[in-house]
Design a protein around this motif. Structure first.
Motif, PDB file in Angstrom:
ATOM      1  N   VAL A  35      28.881  -1.481 -29.529  1.00 24.63           N
ATOM      2  CA  VAL A  35      29.676  -1.847 -28.364  1.00 24.63           C
ATOM      3  C   VAL A  35      30.238  -0.575 -27.753  1.00 24.63           C
ATOM      4  N   SER A  36      30.446  -0.610 -26.444  1.00 24.53           N
ATOM      5  CA  SER A  36      30.972   0.534 -25.714  1.00 24.53           C
ATOM      6  C   SER A  36      32.152   0.094 -24.866  1.00 24.53           C
ATOM      7  N   CYS A  37      32.953   1.066 -24.489  1.00 22.91           N
ATOM      8  CA  CYS A  37      34.159   0.785 -23.698  1.00 22.91           C
ATOM      9  C   CYS A  37      34.382   1.970 -22.776  1.00 22.91           C
ATOM     10  N   THR A  38      34.332   1.738 -21.482  1.00 23.13           N
ATOM     11  CA  THR A  38      34.513   2.803 -20.502  1.00 23.13           C
ATOM     12  C   THR A  38      35.896   2.695 -19.877  1.00 23.13           C
ATOM     13  N   ALA A  39      36.585   3.819 -19.841  1.00 22.13           N
ATOM     14  CA  ALA A  39      37.943   3.863 -19.298  1.00 22.13           C
ATOM     15  C   ALA A  39      37.913   4.264 -17.825  1.00 22.13           C
ATOM     16  N   LEU A  40      38.691   3.561 -17.041  1.00 22.69           N
ATOM     17  CA  LEU A  40      38.798   3.840 -15.610  1.00 22.69           C
ATOM     18  C   LEU A  40      40.250   3.991 -15.229  1.00 22.69           C
ATOM     19  N   GLY A  41      40.547   5.036 -14.442  1.00 23.94           N
ATOM     20  CA  GLY A  41      41.872   5.133 -13.849  1.00 23.94           C
ATOM     21  C   GLY A  41      42.943   5.791 -14.685  1.00 23.94           C
ATOM     22  N   PHE A  42      42.593   6.364 -15.846  1.00 23.57           N
ATOM     23  CA  PHE A  42      43.594   7.109 -16.617  1.00 23.57           C
ATOM     24  C   PHE A  42      42.913   8.226 -17.389  1.00 23.57           C
ATOM     25  N   ARG A  43      43.723   9.181 -17.876  1.00 22.14           N
ATOM     26  CA  ARG A  43      43.202  10.351 -18.582  1.00 22.14           C
ATOM     27  C   ARG A  43      42.810   9.946 -20.002  1.00 22.14           C
ATOM     28  N   PHE A  44      41.569   9.537 -20.137  1.00 19.52           N
ATOM     29  CA  PHE A  44      41.057   8.958 -21.381  1.00 19.52           C
ATOM     30  C   PHE A  44      41.332   9.844 -22.589  1.00 19.52           C
ATOM     31  N   GLY A  45      41.115  11.137 -22.444  1.00 14.87           N
ATOM     32  CA  GLY A  45      41.251  12.054 -23.570  1.00 14.87           C
ATOM     33  C   GLY A  45      42.682  12.195 -24.082  1.00 14.87           C
ATOM     34  N   ASP A  46      43.658  11.719 -23.328  1.00 13.00           N
ATOM     35  CA  ASP A  46      45.055  11.799 -23.755  1.00 13.00           C
ATOM     36  C   ASP A  46      45.426  10.682 -24.737  1.00 13.00           C
ATOM     37  N   TYR A  47      44.553   9.693 -24.868  1.00  8.94           N
ATOM     38  CA  TYR A  47      44.911   8.469 -25.590  1.00  8.94           C
ATOM     39  C   TYR A  47      44.147   8.306 -26.890  1.00  8.94           C
TER      40      TYR A  47
ATOM     41  N   GLU B 235      32.605  11.497 -20.681  1.00 10.03           N
ATOM     42  CA  GLU B 235      32.097  10.258 -20.072  1.00 10.03           C
ATOM     43  C   GLU B 235      33.142   9.151 -20.076  1.00 10.03           C
ATOM     44  N   ASN B 236      34.347   9.449 -20.570  1.00 14.11           N
ATOM     45  CA  ASN B 236      35.431   8.450 -20.628  1.00 14.11           C
ATOM     46  C   ASN B 236      34.987   7.180 -21.362  1.00 14.11           C
ATOM     47  N   THR B 237      34.254   7.361 -22.440  1.00 16.87           N
ATOM     48  CA  THR B 237      33.668   6.213 -23.126  1.00 16.87           C
ATOM     49  C   THR B 237      33.942   6.242 -24.617  1.00 16.87           C
ATOM     50  N   LEU B 238      34.254   5.078 -25.141  1.00 17.81           N
ATOM     51  CA  LEU B 238      34.491   4.834 -26.554  1.00 17.81           C
ATOM     52  C   LEU B 238      33.342   4.000 -27.088  1.00 17.81           C
ATOM     53  N   TYR B 239      32.941   4.276 -28.334  1.00 22.32           N
ATOM     54  CA  TYR B 239      31.820   3.565 -28.932  1.00 22.32           C
ATOM     55  C   TYR B 239      32.213   2.998 -30.297  1.00 22.32           C
TER      56      TYR B 239
ATOM     57  N   PRO C  15      39.660   0.201 -41.822  1.00 23.90           N
ATOM     58  CA  PRO C  15      40.099  -0.591 -42.981  1.00 23.90           C
ATOM     59  C   PRO C  15      38.949  -0.677 -43.982  1.00 23.90           C
ATOM     60  N   ASP C  16      39.274  -1.040 -45.213  1.00 26.52           N
ATOM     61  CA  ASP C  16      38.252  -1.126 -46.253  1.00 26.52           C
ATOM     62  C   ASP C  16      37.128  -2.101 -45.907  1.00 26.52           C
ATOM     63  N   SER C  17      37.465  -3.125 -45.132  1.00 26.66           N
ATOM     64  CA  SER C  17      36.482  -4.166 -44.825  1.00 26.66           C
ATOM     65  C   SER C  17      35.284  -3.652 -44.028  1.00 26.66           C
ATOM     66  N   VAL C  18      35.454  -2.553 -43.299  1.00 29.09           N
ATOM     67  CA  VAL C  18      34.351  -2.039 -42.482  1.00 29.09           C
ATOM     68  C   VAL C  18      33.990  -0.598 -42.818  1.00 29.09           C
ATOM     69  N   LYS C  19      34.753   0.032 -43.675  1.00 30.06           N
ATOM     70  CA  LYS C  19      34.515   1.441 -44.009  1.00 30.06           C
ATOM     71  C   LYS C  19      33.109   1.619 -44.571  1.00 30.06           C
ATOM     72  N   GLY C  20      32.409   2.618 -44.052  1.00 31.55           N
ATOM     73  CA  GLY C  20      31.042   2.876 -44.484  1.00 31.55           C
ATOM     74  C   GLY C  20      29.998   2.101 -43.706  1.00 31.55           C
ATOM     75  N   ARG C  21      30.441   1.107 -42.928  1.00 32.05           N
ATOM     76  CA  ARG C  21      29.503   0.314 -42.123  1.00 32.05           C
ATOM     77  C   ARG C  21      29.708   0.543 -40.623  1.00 32.05           C
ATOM     78  N   PHE C  22      30.951   0.739 -40.207  1.00 29.62           N
ATOM     79  CA  PHE C  22      31.274   0.927 -38.789  1.00 29.62           C
ATOM     80  C   PHE C  22      31.584   2.394 -38.539  1.00 29.62           C
ATOM     81  N   THR C  23      31.218   2.868 -37.348  1.00 31.06           N
ATOM     82  CA  THR C  23      31.536   4.230 -36.942  1.00 31.06           C
ATOM     83  C   THR C  23      32.077   4.222 -35.524  1.00 31.06           C
ATOM     84  N   ILE C  24      33.278   4.744 -35.375  1.00 31.65           N
ATOM     85  CA  ILE C  24      33.886   4.872 -34.058  1.00 31.65           C
ATOM     86  C   ILE C  24      33.650   6.295 -33.559  1.00 31.65           C
ATOM     87  N   SER C  25      33.414   6.420 -32.267  1.00 31.06           N
ATOM     88  CA  SER C  25      33.235   7.738 -31.671  1.00 31.06           C
ATOM     89  C   SER C  25      33.648   7.662 -30.207  1.00 31.06           C
TER      90      SER C  25
END
Length: 126
Positions: free
Chosen positions: A20-32, A76-80, A61-71
């Protein structure tokens, strides 16, 4: 207008992968600091990952550790969120959220997140 716009998700069989992806609009994404939450039917919304503004620090959390990766890609103002080895219990609506400035990069409580995406469905079948 400040927005978080999500994309991705969908349906997969247990053991599969989705992102899943998330694109930020209208604010300084890197500050958050940013986070992913999820909410399954009849359950409370829970946090499944977070990442600092620079991307240096992450938490799971332990429930997703090792399976999920956030980046994140601040240019590009985008979270993955990459989700591997998915299980039926990962089925939920997934939301991205931006931490309120001054609350730290990974606040505990959902009320400390100031912007939220609209949510995207992830369904894992057995």
């Amino acid at each position: 207008e400040m927005q978080l716009v999500e994309s991705g998700g969908g349906s997969v069989q247990a053991g599969g992968s989705l992102s899943v992806s998330c694109t930020a609009l209208g604010f300084r994404f890197g500050d958050y600091g940013m986070a992913w939450f999820r909410q399954a039917p009849g359950k409370e919304r829970g946090k499944v990952s977070c990442i600092s503004g620079s991307g240096t620090n992450t938490w799971y959390p332990d429930s997703v550790k090792g399976r999920f990766t956030i980046s994140r890609d601040n240019a590009e103002n985008t979270l993955y969120l990459q989700m591997n080895s998915l299980a039926v219990e990962d089925t939920a609506i997934y939301y991205c959220a931006a931490a309120r400035l001054g609350s730290g990069w990974c606040p505990v409580w959902s009320r400390e997140y100031t912007y939220w995406g609209q949510g995207t469905q992830v369904t894992v079948s057995s």
